[in-house]
Design an enzyme around this catalytic site. Structure first.
Site, short mmCIF file in Angstrom:
data_model
loop_
_atom_site.label_atom_id
_atom_site.label_comp_id
_atom_site.label_asym_id
_atom_site.label_seq_id
_atom_site.Cartn_x
_atom_site.Cartn_y
_atom_site.Cartn_z
N TYR A 8 -43.99 25.31 -12.52
CA TYR A 8 -45.09 26.27 -12.68
C TYR A 8 -45.72 26.18 -14.08
CZ TYR A 8 -44.96 28.36 -8.13
OH TYR A 8 -45.09 28.53 -6.78
N GLN A 20 -57.03 33.07 -2.68
CA GLN A 20 -55.61 32.70 -2.57
C GLN A 20 -55.18 31.96 -3.83
OE1 GLN A 20 -54.88 31.05 1.70
NE2 GLN A 20 -57.05 30.89 1.31
N ASN A 21 -56.14 31.67 -4.70
CA ASN A 21 -55.84 30.85 -5.87
C ASN A 21 -55.22 31.67 -6.99
OD1 ASN A 21 -57.03 28.93 -4.35
ND2 ASN A 21 -58.92 28.83 -5.52
N VAL A 22 -54.38 31.01 -7.76
CA VAL A 22 -53.68 31.69 -8.85
C VAL A 22 -54.17 31.18 -10.21
CG1 VAL A 22 -51.61 32.10 -7.45
CG2 VAL A 22 -51.79 29.96 -8.74
N HIS A 66 -52.48 35.97 -3.96
CA HIS A 66 -51.23 35.27 -4.27
C HIS A 66 -50.84 35.38 -5.75
CE1 HIS A 66 -51.81 32.64 -0.43
NE2 HIS A 66 -51.39 33.85 -0.15
N CYS A 109 -40.64 40.02 -14.63
CA CYS A 109 -39.18 39.93 -14.52
C CYS A 109 -38.82 39.51 -13.10
CB CYS A 109 -38.56 41.29 -14.85
SG CYS A 109 -36.78 41.32 -14.51
N GLY A 147 -63.14 26.47 1.10
CA GLY A 147 -62.11 25.63 0.48
C GLY A 147 -60.70 26.04 0.83
N THR A 148 -60.52 26.49 2.07
CA THR A 148 -59.16 26.81 2.51
C THR A 148 -58.89 26.16 3.86
OG1 THR A 148 -57.59 28.57 3.14
CG2 THR A 148 -59.94 29.10 3.36
N PRO A 187 -65.30 20.32 3.17
CA PRO A 187 -65.68 18.95 3.53
C PRO A 187 -65.05 18.48 4.85
CG PRO A 187 -64.60 19.02 1.36
CD PRO A 187 -64.47 20.38 1.96
P1 OAD Z 1 -55.05 23.89 1.16
O1 OAD Z 1 -54.63 22.77 0.25
O2 OAD Z 1 -54.21 24.15 2.36
O3 OAD Z 1 -56.52 23.62 1.67
C1 OAD Z 1 -57.54 23.24 0.77
C2 OAD Z 1 -58.81 23.08 1.55
O4 OAD Z 1 -59.86 22.80 0.63
C3 OAD Z 1 -58.80 21.92 2.56
O5 OAD Z 1 -59.25 22.38 3.83
C4 OAD Z 1 -59.79 20.91 1.96
O6 OAD Z 1 -60.51 20.20 2.96
C5 OAD Z 1 -60.71 21.83 1.19
N1 OAD Z 1 -61.42 21.18 0.06
C6 OAD Z 1 -61.06 20.12 -0.69
N2 OAD Z 1 -61.98 19.86 -1.62
C7 OAD Z 1 -62.97 20.78 -1.47
C8 OAD Z 1 -64.21 21.06 -2.13
N3 OAD Z 1 -64.64 20.32 -3.17
N4 OAD Z 1 -64.96 22.09 -1.68
C9 OAD Z 1 -64.55 22.87 -0.65
N5 OAD Z 1 -63.39 22.65 0.01
C10 OAD Z 1 -62.61 21.63 -0.39
O7 OAD Z 1 -55.21 25.18 0.24
P2 OAD Z 1 -55.25 26.72 0.67
O8 OAD Z 1 -55.88 26.88 2.00
O9 OAD Z 1 -55.81 27.45 -0.47
O10 OAD Z 1 -49.87 29.50 -1.28
O11 OAD Z 1 -53.71 27.02 0.79
C11 OAD Z 1 -53.29 28.33 1.00
C12 OAD Z 1 -52.00 28.60 0.32
O12 OAD Z 1 -51.06 27.58 0.64
C13 OAD Z 1 -52.04 28.56 -1.19
O13 OAD Z 1 -52.52 29.77 -1.76
C14 OAD Z 1 -50.64 28.31 -1.55
C15 OAD Z 1 -50.33 27.22 -0.57
O14 OAD Z 1 -49.03 27.02 -0.25
C16 OAD Z 1 -48.77 29.79 -1.98
O15 OAD Z 1 -48.38 29.10 -2.89
C17 OAD Z 1 -48.11 31.05 -1.54
#
Ligand code: OAD
Length: 253
Positions: free
Chosen positions: A70, A104-106, A122, A130, A191-192, A218
Site C-alpha cells: 500500500y 471506488q478509487n482511493v 472504498h 488503527c 472507468g469501472t 474503452p
Molecule cells: P477495474 O480494474 O475492475 O476496471 C477498470 C475499468 O476501467 C475497465 O473496465 C477498463 O476498461 C476501464 N478503463 C481503462 N482505461 C480507461 C480510460 N482511460 N477511461 C475510461 N475507462 C478506462 O477497476 P474498478 O471497476 O474500479 O476494490 O474496480 C473496482 C474495485 O475492484 C476497486 O475499487 C478495487 C478493486 O479490487 C478494492 O480494492 C476493494
C-alpha cells in the site's frame, strides 16, 4: 486523434437533467498513470493476488507485506496528477443543480482536481487508521517506526484507511451514493468494470428508477448491455467533449 463524438440525443437529455450522479472506477485515473485492477496485462490483479494483499486476513498474516504494497501504491498516487477526465467532472459539477460523485478509487485525484463532496466508497489510500479500533491517524511517523508503525494512542499497527475485500463499506457514504442513484435523472458509470458489489449495483439502481444511464469505457463491461448510452473511449477524451457539447448547446438555446 478525432474529437470524441457525443450523440445529440444524449446532449438533449443532459440539457434537461437537474440531478446528475456519477460512479467512477480505476479507469478514470488510468490516464494519470495509476494502474487499474482488471485490465489485461496492466491490471494490478493480473500481477498480484488480492487475497494476499487486500483482505483483513492478509494483514493479520503478513502486515509488513500488505503495508509495503500500500505504501508503494500510495507513492504512485501522490506522484500522479489529475487528468482531463477528472477535470471535466469538476466542470460537470458546476453545470447541474444537483451533482453527486461517488468513486471506488482511493487515490485522491478527484479531490485534487477540485471536485467537491466526493463520496469515497472504498476509503482513501492517503489516510491511515488503527487496525484494531479504526481510530484515525493524521500525524507523521516517528523515524524509528517499525513496519507497520503503531498508532501512538492505541499501540496497535496502523493500516491504510481503505476498504478491503470482506469489509463493510462506510454506511453513510453508501447511503448517500444509493440515494443519489435513486434520485438521478442522469447517471454516469465511468472507468469501472462493474464487477465489484455493492458499487456495481448503483447504475442498476439508477436504471430501475428511470435514469438515463451513460457508460464511458474503452471496452464493454458487465453493465454495457443495460446502458442507455455506451460511449466507447477514454474518459480523458470523452468527458471534455461531453462538457463542451453541453456548454455549446446551452449557449445556442
Ligand atoms: P477495474 O480494474 O475492475 O476496471 C477498470 C475499468 O476501467 C475497465 O473496465 C477498463 O476498461 C476501464 N478503463 C481503462 N482505461 C480507461 C480510460 N482511460 N477511461 C475510461 N475507462 C478506462 O477497476 P474498478 O471497476 O474500479 O476494490 O474496480 C473496482 C474495485 O475492484 C476497486 O475499487 C478495487 C478493486 O479490487 C478494492 O480494492 C476493494
Amino acid at each position: 486523434m478525432l474529437p470524441a463524438i457525443i450523440p445529440s440525443e444524449l446532449t438533449k437529455r443532459l440539457l434537461l437533467a437537474r440531478r446528475v450522479a456519477v460512479l467512477t472506477g480505476a479507469g478514470i485515473s488510468a490516464e494519470s498513470g495509476v494502474p487499474t485492477f482488471r485490465d489485461a496485462l496492466t491490471g494490478l490483479w493480473e500481477k498480484y493476488d488480492p487475497a494476499e494483499l487486500a483482505t483483513p486476513e492478509a494483514f493479520e498474516r503478513n502486515p509488513k507485506l500488505v503495508w509495503d504494497w500500500y505504501q508503494f501504491r500510495r507513492e504512485l498516487c501522490l506522484a500522479a496528477e489529475p487528468n482531463a477526465g477528472h477535470r471535466a467532472l469538476v466542470e460537470l459539477e458546476k453545470i447541474f443543480p444537483q451533482f453527486t460523485l461517488t468513486t471506488q478509487n482511493v487515490d485522491g485525484l478527484h479531490e485534487r482536481a477540485g471536485s467537491q463532496n466526493v463520496l469515497r466508497l472504498h476509503g482513501s489510500i492517503l489516510r491511515y487508521k488503527c487496525s484494531r479500533t479504526g481510530q484515525p491517524f493524521e500525524d507523521s511517523f516517528p523515524l524509528t517506526a517499525e513496519t507497520p508503525p503503531r498508532h501512538p494512542q492505541t499501540g496497535h499497527f496502523l493500516r491504510p484507511d481503505v476498504v478491503w475485500f470482506g469489509e463493510v463499506l462506510p454506511v453513510d457514504v453508501w447511503a448517500l451514493s444509493e440515494q443519489a442513484a435513486r434520485e438521478a435523472d442522469v447517471y454516469f458509470t465511468i472507468g469501472t468494470s462493474a464487477l465489484v458489489h455493492p458499487a456495481a449495483s448503483l447504475p442498476k439502481i439508477a436504471m430501475q428508477n428511470e435514469a438515463v444511464v451513460i457508460e464511458i469505457n474503452p471496452t464493454t463491461t458487465a453493465f454495457s448491455a443495460s446502458a442507455s448510452f455506451s460511449l466507447r473511449g477514454k474518459a480523458g477524451e470523452i468527458l471534455p467533449a461531453l462538457v463542451q457539447a453541453v456548454l455549446s448547446s446551452r449557449s445556442t438555446d
